[in-house]
Scaffold this motif. Structure first.
Motif, short mmCIF file in Angstrom:
data_model
loop_
_atom_site.label_atom_id
_atom_site.label_comp_id
_atom_site.label_asym_id
_atom_site.label_seq_id
_atom_site.Cartn_x
_atom_site.Cartn_y
_atom_site.Cartn_z
N LEU A 195 83.82 55.70 38.77
CA LEU A 195 83.93 55.59 37.32
C LEU A 195 85.21 56.15 36.71
O LEU A 195 85.63 55.70 35.64
CB LEU A 195 82.74 56.30 36.66
CG LEU A 195 81.35 55.69 36.88
CD1 LEU A 195 80.29 56.59 36.26
CD2 LEU A 195 81.27 54.30 36.28
N SER A 196 85.81 57.13 37.35
CA SER A 196 86.84 57.93 36.67
C SER A 196 88.20 57.26 36.64
O SER A 196 88.64 56.65 37.62
CB SER A 196 86.97 59.30 37.35
OG SER A 196 85.73 59.98 37.35
N ASP A 197 88.88 57.42 35.52
CA ASP A 197 90.28 57.04 35.40
C ASP A 197 91.18 58.17 35.87
O ASP A 197 92.27 57.94 36.39
CB ASP A 197 90.60 56.68 33.95
CG ASP A 197 89.80 55.48 33.47
OD1 ASP A 197 89.96 54.39 34.06
OD2 ASP A 197 89.00 55.63 32.53
N ARG A 198 90.74 59.39 35.67
CA ARG A 198 91.40 60.59 36.21
C ARG A 198 90.32 61.53 36.73
O ARG A 198 89.20 61.53 36.20
CB ARG A 198 92.22 61.32 35.14
CG ARG A 198 93.55 60.68 34.80
CD ARG A 198 94.39 61.59 33.91
NE ARG A 198 93.76 61.81 32.61
CZ ARG A 198 93.49 63.01 32.11
NH1 ARG A 198 93.74 64.11 32.80
NH2 ARG A 198 92.93 63.13 30.91
N ILE A 199 90.67 62.32 37.73
CA ILE A 199 89.70 63.24 38.33
C ILE A 199 90.30 64.64 38.35
O ILE A 199 91.42 64.84 38.81
CB ILE A 199 89.34 62.81 39.77
CG1 ILE A 199 88.67 61.43 39.76
CG2 ILE A 199 88.41 63.85 40.42
CD1 ILE A 199 88.47 60.85 41.15
N LEU A 200 89.54 65.59 37.80
CA LEU A 200 89.90 67.00 37.85
C LEU A 200 88.92 67.72 38.77
O LEU A 200 87.73 67.40 38.78
CB LEU A 200 89.86 67.63 36.46
CG LEU A 200 90.68 66.93 35.36
CD1 LEU A 200 90.49 67.65 34.04
CD2 LEU A 200 92.15 66.90 35.73
N VAL A 201 89.41 68.68 39.54
CA VAL A 201 88.55 69.44 40.45
C VAL A 201 88.44 70.87 39.93
O VAL A 201 89.45 71.50 39.60
CB VAL A 201 89.12 69.44 41.88
CG1 VAL A 201 88.24 70.31 42.80
CG2 VAL A 201 89.20 68.02 42.43
N MET A 202 87.20 71.38 39.86
CA MET A 202 86.97 72.76 39.48
C MET A 202 86.57 73.58 40.70
O MET A 202 85.76 73.14 41.52
CB MET A 202 85.88 72.87 38.41
CG MET A 202 86.31 72.34 37.05
SD MET A 202 85.18 72.87 35.72
CE MET A 202 85.58 74.64 35.62
N TYR A 203 87.17 74.77 40.79
CA TYR A 203 86.83 75.69 41.87
C TYR A 203 86.93 77.11 41.32
O TYR A 203 87.95 77.50 40.75
CB TYR A 203 87.79 75.52 43.06
CG TYR A 203 87.50 76.45 44.21
CD1 TYR A 203 86.40 76.25 45.02
CD2 TYR A 203 88.33 77.54 44.46
CE1 TYR A 203 86.12 77.12 46.08
CE2 TYR A 203 88.06 78.41 45.52
CZ TYR A 203 86.94 78.19 46.32
OH TYR A 203 86.66 79.05 47.35
#
Length: 441
Positions: free
Chosen positions: A406-414
């Motif tokens: 689905l995503s146009d951009r992906i951010l990762v949280m850690y």
């Protein structure tokens, strides 16, 4: 339509048997009959070849049938040992024998290679370990048949793998495991046998090795499902959300990837105020005892046509609810209590309510948790259409496949921080997985 229409289900000792079907297919009713939550109008239930009929879960447990439901029944302020023995406490001189309780629970933990400790306070445990406490409760009561309803819906991939190891070990001991799930790949990974239900009837049955994800999806829905679809990109416009490290634009889906517990919930709580589909649909997304119409009126209740002269108009609330029910294929009526709906239908109702608000920004957490493959396809299409209508979407999901689709951009949280960003063109699952685990790219 009958909830269960002449359903035959044969489950053997020493096997993991998966039961699957669309939301409303009759799975929960069938398991409720087996667990004593409701009685069938006709037909029989046999355990070990002997007919049985349970009037309550207590009777089922006494006969060796236990169930871990989606909503855990634990006391968060008590320890693991106290939760496990509750109701069947070992006593000494008429009082709880805490040493005996700890000893027997410790023996169960060691025997089944579980990861909790008897003295841990349940309220301090992550959800995967709380689930292990529920399993321990059944093992303590010598359950030979264990029913698990959507057991991986709230688990991380690592927790899911550990659970599967526990289930296989239980089956190897000769116990029977009934595994209710929507996740096709998980079912094929852990199950010996599969039974598929559709519209209250059995639509397919056989060894798991004889099925593929696509054949299971077809048996569930009665149609072909595109399981590998990746939606086309959006056309981003002006920002609708701006934070120091996070921007969402109109016409864009921004996916937040990360293992549960890395700050996603805190991020969402800081943002929301616009339309929002929460992770906990039962606790924060709806009121279980209120009707579907009442729940779907939330956010619309301060203006017409639902409000006139300072008073709510029940007929308009019901009309409003029926429109959402029809548009989003919610298997319910507007007068039903929300809590009587299956988890997937609750999810569709809440999502339909929030999409109907037509807000510039939609924040959606775990949109397809506990939802069947046909409904997932529909929900994904609705989210993409909402984006294409010029809205921004912040998508938080533990399903990496969903983020990628689905995503146009992906951010990762850690560990509470956004540690990586990927464009759609650079969205490689291995690199994203490495970032989710805290690895250096």
């Amino acid at each position: 339509m009958l909830a269960n229409d002449h359903v035959d289900l044969d489950v053997g000792a020493g096997e993991v048997h998966a039961l699957m079907g669309e939301n409303g297919a009759g799975k929960s009713t069938l398991m409720s009959i087996l667990y004593g939550l409701c009685r069938p109008d006709s037909g029989t239930v046999a355990l070990g070849g002997e007919p049985v009929g349970f009037d309550s879960p207590a009777q089922a447990i006494e006969a060796g049938v236990g169930m871990v439901q989606q909503e855990f029944a634990l006391f968060p302020q008590l320890t693991v040992a106290e939760n496990v023995v509750f109701g069947r406490e070992p006593t000494r001189a008429g009082l709880l024998d805490r040493r005996a309780a700890v000893r027997v629970v410790d023996e169960l933990i060691a025997r089944h290679d579980l990861r909790v400790r008897p003295g841990d306070r349940v309220g301090d445990l992550p959800v995967g370990l709380r689930q292990q406490v529920e399993i321990l409760k059944l093992l303590y009561r010598s359950a030979d048949v264990l029913i698990l309803d959507e057991p991986t819906a709230v688990l991380t991939p690592a927790e899911t793998e550990r659970l599967f190891g526990v289930l296989r070990a239980l089956a190897d001991e000769g116990r029977t495991v009934l595994f209710v799930s929507h996740k096709l790949h998980e079912i094929l990974a852990v199950s010996d046998q599969v039974t598929v239900m559709r519209d209250g009837k059995v639509s397919a049955h056989g060894p798991a090795a004889e099925f593929t994800p696509h054949s299971l999806a077809s048996a569930m829905t009665g149609r072909e499902i595109d399981l590998d679809r990746v939606h086309p990109p959006g056309t981003p416009g002006e920002p609708v959300l701006e934070l120091p490290e996070l921007t969402v634009r109109a016409g864009e889906i921004v996916g937040i990837a990360g293992v549960a517990g890395n700050g996603q919930n805190v991020l969402v709580s800081r943002i929301t105020g616009a339309a929002h589909v929460p992770e906990e649909r039962g606790e924060t997304g709806s009121a279980a005892s209120a009707s579907v119409a009442d729940n779907l009126a939330v956010g619309f209740h301060r203006r017409g046509p639902l409000l006139r002269g300072g008073l709510l108009r029940p007929s308009e609330m019901r009309k409003h609810a029926r429109a959402i029910i029809e548009r989003f294929d919610v298997r319910a009526t507007e007068r039903q209590p929300m809590g009587t709906l299956s988890g997937g239908n609750q999810q569709k109702a809440i999502l339909g309510r929030e999409l109907t608000h037509d807000s510039p920004l939609l924040v959606v957490e775990q949109p397809t948790r506990g939802v069947d493959v046909g409904a997932i396809e529909n929900i994904h299409a609705r989210l993409v259409a909402y984006r294409d209508a010029g809205h921004g979407i912040l998508l938080v999901s533990s399903e990496l496949s969903e983020i990628l689709a689905l995503s146009d951009r992906i951010l990762v949280m850690y560990e509470g921080r956004i540690t990586a960003e990927f464009s759609r063109a650079d969205a490689d699952p291995d690199r994203i997985g490495l970032a989710m685990a805290g690895g250096v790219l």
